[in-house]
Structure formats: structure tokens, C-alpha cells
Design a protein around this motif. Structure first.
Motif, PDB file in Angstrom:
ATOM      1  N   GLY A  38       0.836  -1.196   0.000  1.00 45.92           N
ATOM      2  CA  GLY A  38       0.000   0.000   0.000  1.00 45.92           C
ATOM      3  C   GLY A  38       0.870   1.244   0.000  1.00 45.92           C
ATOM      4  O   GLY A  38       1.997   1.229   0.497  1.00 45.92           O
ATOM      5  N   GLU A  39       0.363   2.334  -0.549  1.00 54.52           N
ATOM      6  CA  GLU A  39       1.107   3.588  -0.627  1.00 54.52           C
ATOM      7  C   GLU A  39       0.651   4.524   0.481  1.00 54.52           C
ATOM      8  O   GLU A  39      -0.530   4.840   0.603  1.00 54.52           O
ATOM      9  N   ASP A  71      -6.014  -5.939   5.937  1.00 55.31           N
ATOM     10  CA  ASP A  71      -7.143  -6.862   5.804  1.00 55.31           C
ATOM     11  C   ASP A  71      -7.369  -7.198   4.340  1.00 55.31           C
ATOM     12  O   ASP A  71      -7.484  -6.312   3.495  1.00 55.31           O
ATOM     13  N   GLN A  72      -7.443  -8.483   4.083  1.00 57.50           N
ATOM     14  CA  GLN A  72      -7.705  -8.919   2.720  1.00 57.50           C
ATOM     15  C   GLN A  72      -9.194  -8.770   2.429  1.00 57.50           C
ATOM     16  O   GLN A  72     -10.034  -9.094   3.263  1.00 57.50           O
ATOM     17  N   ASN A 101      -3.222   4.214   0.457  1.00 53.92           N
ATOM     18  CA  ASN A 101      -3.881   3.763  -0.766  1.00 53.92           C
ATOM     19  C   ASN A 101      -3.511   2.293  -0.896  1.00 53.92           C
ATOM     20  O   ASN A 101      -2.350   1.957  -1.156  1.00 53.92           O
ATOM     21  N   CYS A 102      -4.491   1.437  -0.686  1.00 56.10           N
ATOM     22  CA  CYS A 102      -4.220   0.007  -0.668  1.00 56.10           C
ATOM     23  C   CYS A 102      -4.144  -0.571  -2.073  1.00 56.10           C
ATOM     24  O   CYS A 102      -4.854  -0.136  -2.978  1.00 56.10           O
ATOM     25  N   SER A 103      -3.273  -1.572  -2.228  1.00 54.28           N
ATOM     26  CA  SER A 103      -3.209  -2.288  -3.494  1.00 54.28           C
ATOM     27  C   SER A 103      -4.448  -3.183  -3.603  1.00 54.28           C
ATOM     28  O   SER A 103      -5.125  -3.472  -2.609  1.00 54.28           O
ATOM     29  N   ASP A 104      -4.756  -3.599  -4.817  1.00 53.72           N
ATOM     30  CA  ASP A 104      -5.945  -4.429  -5.055  1.00 53.72           C
ATOM     31  C   ASP A 104      -5.957  -5.638  -4.146  1.00 53.72           C
ATOM     32  O   ASP A 104      -4.937  -6.309  -3.959  1.00 53.72           O
ATOM     33  N   GLY A 105      -7.111  -5.889  -3.574  1.00 55.80           N
ATOM     34  CA  GLY A 105      -7.302  -7.055  -2.728  1.00 55.80           C
ATOM     35  C   GLY A 105      -7.123  -6.803  -1.245  1.00 55.80           C
ATOM     36  O   GLY A 105      -7.296  -7.705  -0.441  1.00 55.80           O
TER      37      GLY A 105
END
Length: 82
Positions: A47-48, A71-72, A59-63
Motif C-alpha cells: 500500500g502507498e 485486511d484482505q 492507498n491500498c493495493s488491489d485485494g
């Protein structure tokens, strides 16, 4: 007595001077300096980290989701029939 502390800082008298107790995310003599939480916090799962005045967000990466991207995102078990 005036309150020289900014951004919700709490002024405390120290002899003939003062000290500001700054809220989390701020520092400086009068609580006017932003702490860059991205230097301290690591967003998980690639995540950024984005610093904001007095705080931060990821800003979370996909998923992934939540404040620190730990948390997924649950997969959708719903099946569509045609």
C-alpha cells in the motif's frame, strides 16, 4: 492569558514561559509542524502511504483494505447463473 498553541495544542505555563502539548501528528513550539507519519508507519501489502496535515492514509493495493492495508478483501462467493 492567550493560548499561543495552534491546532488543538494544550498550553501549559512553565515559569514565565509556556509549553504546548501537541495532539498526535503535530509537533513544534506551537504545534504548527506536521509529523510525516509515512516516515514511521508502513502500509502493508504494498500500500502507498499518503501524508496529510496531522494524519495519514494508505492507498491500498488491489485485494486489501483497512487503514493500514492489512485486511484482505473477502472474495465474493456469489455465483451468477445464466
Amino acid at each position: 492569558m492567550s493560548n499561543p498553541c495552534q491546532n488543538g495544542g494544550e498550553c501549559k505555563a512553565v515559569g514565565n514561559a509556556f509549553h504546548c502539548a501537541c495532539p498526535t501528528g503535530l509537533r513544534g513550539l506551537i504545534c504548527d509542524v506536521d509529523v510525516n507519519e509515512c516516515d514511521q508507519e508502513n502500509c502493508g501489502n504494498r500500500g502507498e502511504c499518503v501524508n496529510t496535515f496531522g494524519s495519514f492514509y494508505c492507498n491500498c493495493s488491489d485485494g486489501y483494505e483497512d487503514q493500514l492495508c492489512n485486511d484482505q478483501v473477502p472474495e465474493d462467493d456469489t455465483q451468477v447463473e445464466f
